[in-house]
Design an enzyme around this catalytic site. Structure first.
Site, short mmCIF file in Angstrom:
data_model
loop_
_atom_site.label_atom_id
_atom_site.label_comp_id
_atom_site.label_asym_id
_atom_site.label_seq_id
_atom_site.Cartn_x
_atom_site.Cartn_y
_atom_site.Cartn_z
N ASP A 1 48.90 30.40 40.27
CA ASP A 1 48.16 31.42 39.53
C ASP A 1 48.94 32.73 39.40
O ASP A 1 48.54 33.77 39.95
CB ASP A 1 46.77 31.68 40.15
CG ASP A 1 45.75 32.10 39.09
OD1 ASP A 1 45.94 31.75 37.90
OD2 ASP A 1 44.75 32.77 39.44
N HIS B 1 41.33 32.62 42.38
CA HIS B 1 42.77 32.93 42.34
C HIS B 1 43.51 32.08 43.39
O HIS B 1 44.50 31.43 43.11
CB HIS B 1 42.92 34.42 42.66
CG HIS B 1 44.25 35.02 42.31
ND1 HIS B 1 45.03 34.60 41.26
CD2 HIS B 1 44.93 36.05 42.90
CE1 HIS B 1 46.14 35.34 41.22
NE2 HIS B 1 46.11 36.21 42.20
N SER C 1 50.59 34.48 42.72
CA SER C 1 50.22 35.75 42.09
C SER C 1 51.47 36.55 41.71
O SER C 1 52.31 36.05 40.96
CB SER C 1 49.30 36.52 43.03
OG SER C 1 48.68 37.56 42.34
#
Ligand SMILES: *[C@@H]1O[C@H](CO)[C@@H](O)[C@H](O)[C@H]1NC(C)=O
Ligand SMILES: *[C@@H]1O[C@H](CO)[C@@H](O)[C@H](O)[C@H]1NC(C)=O
Ligand SMILES: *[C@@H]1O[C@H](CO)[C@@H](O)[C@H](O)[C@H]1NC(C)=O
Length: 469
Positions: free
Chosen positions: A159, A244, A135
């Site tokens: 991600d 995610h 992230s």
């Protein structure tokens, strides 16, 4: 002298570098402190081994998420002698999202100074260094890679965060320039680009979009409710981030399941992949997902696709199925439900549901079929054209029939091409009726039945595609 200079160099580093152990993957036991050379020995840093640097993302709770020890554990299981370092930037990561997003610059700078210190003080080879960022952590890793004096070996972006980065300049986010090799998994790229949790555009040398990259199997609301019923509300947080976080679990999968490596295929768009048109491995068109990726650097970004299961091990087996629909009347039908069954040497996979966007008389359709089980070499397949669940008057009055002579199949995982023939020379596919059966074409098949006139004779095709194995 140099000590004062060195000290000043390391002032203001807020991020902490915890060298985790295989025995206690969830505990911060020993910190490597840039500028304090004795900490390496104290923490039992192994100078001759690989080093993994794990960088977390934004956190609502201000605590490590549950995936951190899982990833640390998997890294040690695969590389027992390695050093697994977890970067702790929790205090900066628990701010209002845009504030934390802006902090990735400082975190990246901290990590870069840490790496430069390791290289300068201990001649630690950067070829041994692999950063893994999730992230916001993916962008922090990218910034770190752009700031180190020498290039680091590899960055894996799990991600990478989308908001505030989708349109950002390459210098402020993860990009292919940040390491010798940058591979990226995109698992939650839903909605318009500025709203998507995961960044949509490719940002590495290889960008893999599992299941199209938008949303992951097992992460839907029904599944969420089932899990809540089973495990209580404690894991709701997990469910929200399910797609995610899948990027991390796919990477863990690649560490733990050596013999179940997921293969991703280069494709220009997910729609093309859904047609089964991208299952080629020629000229580096396919690659392993995760730890054992081949470091292929194309001039332009490479988007790759694959399907997965909803749970670990995630591997599935991909097939392209190509069928020519002969017919006497001109018919075009859209969004037709089919059931495909595959029978192989090792196992079988029955009634795989799929919807063909369009079938037309005297046109060839190509589509993707995938199975969770390894069926071995394909021996037989059946195709059934289902009735729609909604009653339709047009279906009542008209009975559509297509003639099928051959079915061409390409297996992604083995790269084998096969041709299957109708047992009786020709099969009639009728909506709502029994399945059409196709078996391996024989060396010398019978003459084609009525209504034929295919583009090639069955003999020719079967010898051309006759399996070598
Ligand atoms: C350090 O790692 C190497 C392999 O890279 C291994 O052979 C060696 O035993 C390790 N040293 C220690 C002290 O664990
Ligand atoms: C489809 O092709 C076959 C053989 O080439 C032909 O006999 C048939 O009339 C064609 N169907 C239509 C609707 O044109
Ligand atoms: C079907 O359509 C094609 C092209 O649209 C046309 O050439 C052919 O004559 C049609 N066949 C019949 C049987 O209507």
């Amino acid at each position: 002298g140099s000590t004062i200079e060195t000290k000043r160099d390391f002032e203001g580093i807020e991020s902490k570098f915890s060298l985790r152990t295989a025995h206690e993957p969830d505990e911060d036991i020993c910190y490597l402190v840039p500028g304090q050379d004795d900490t390496l020995a104290r923490c039992n840093f192994n100078h001759t081994s690989k080093t993994f640097v794990v960088i977390h993302g934004w956190t609502v709770t201000g605590m490590y998420e549950s995936w951190v020890p899982k990833l640390v554990d998997a890294l040690y299981k695969r590389e027992p002698d390695s050093n697994v370092i977890v970067v702790d930037w929790l205090s900066r990561a628990q701010q209002h999202y845009p504030v934390s997003a802006a902090y990735t610059k400082l975190v990246g700078k901290d990590v870069a100074r840490f790496i430069d210190w390791m290289e300068e003080q201990f001649s630690y080879p950067l070829d041994n260094l692999h950063l893994l960022g999730y992230s916001l952590g993916a962008h922090a890793a990218g910034i770190a890679g752009s700031l180190t004096k020498n290039k680091i070996n590899r960055i894996t972006g799990l991600d990478p965060a989308g908001p505030n980065f989708e349109y950002a300049e390459a210098t402020t986010r993860l990009s292919p320039d940040d390491a010798d090799f940058v591979d990226v998994l995109h698992t939650y790229t839903r909605g318009s680009p500025d709203r998507s949790i995961g960044i949509q555009k490719p940002v590495g040398h290889i960008d893999i979009y599992p299941n199209g990259g938008g949303f992951q199997p097992g992460c839907n609301l029904g599944e969420a409710l089932r899990l809540i019923a089973e495990k209580g509300l404690g894991d709701v947080d997990q469910l929200v981030k399910c797609s995610h976080e899948r990027s991390i679990h796919l990477f863990i999968d690649s560490l733990l399941y050596k013999d179940k490596t997921n293969v991703a295929y280069r494709c220009n768009a997910k729609e093309t992949f859904e047609k089964g048109l991208c299952l080629s491995c020629r000229k580096n068109r396919c690659n392993n997902l995760g730890y054992t990726v081949n470091k292929v650097r194309a001039k332009r970004n490479t988007k790759m696709y694959l399907k997965t299961r909803s749970q670990m091990p995630y591997k599935v087996f991909h097939y392209q199925v190509k069928i020519h629909f002969f017919g006497k009347a001109n018919v075009t039908k859209t969004n037709q439900p089919f059931l495909v069954s595959l029978y192989g040497t090792a196992s079988e996979s029955k009634n795989i549901a799929l919807v063909l966007p369009e079938i037309s008389t005297n046109k060839t359709s190509s589509f993707l079929v995938y199975t969770e089980v390894n069926i071995g070499d394909l021996l037989m397949l059946t195709l059934q054209w289902e009735k729609e669940s909604i009653f339709s008057w047009s279906d009542w009055w008209t009975s559509y029939t297509f003639d099928i002579q051959r079915v061409r199949v390409k297996a992604g995982e083995t790269q084998k091409k096969m041709v299957f023939c109708s047992r009786d020379g020709i099969s009639y596919l009728r909506k709502g009726k029994e399945a059409a059966v196709f078996v391996k074409c024989m060396e010398k098949p019978k003459k084609r039945g009525p209504g034929g006139g295919g583009e090639k004779s069955c003999e020719k095709t079967s010898s051309q595609h006759h399996e070598s194995a």
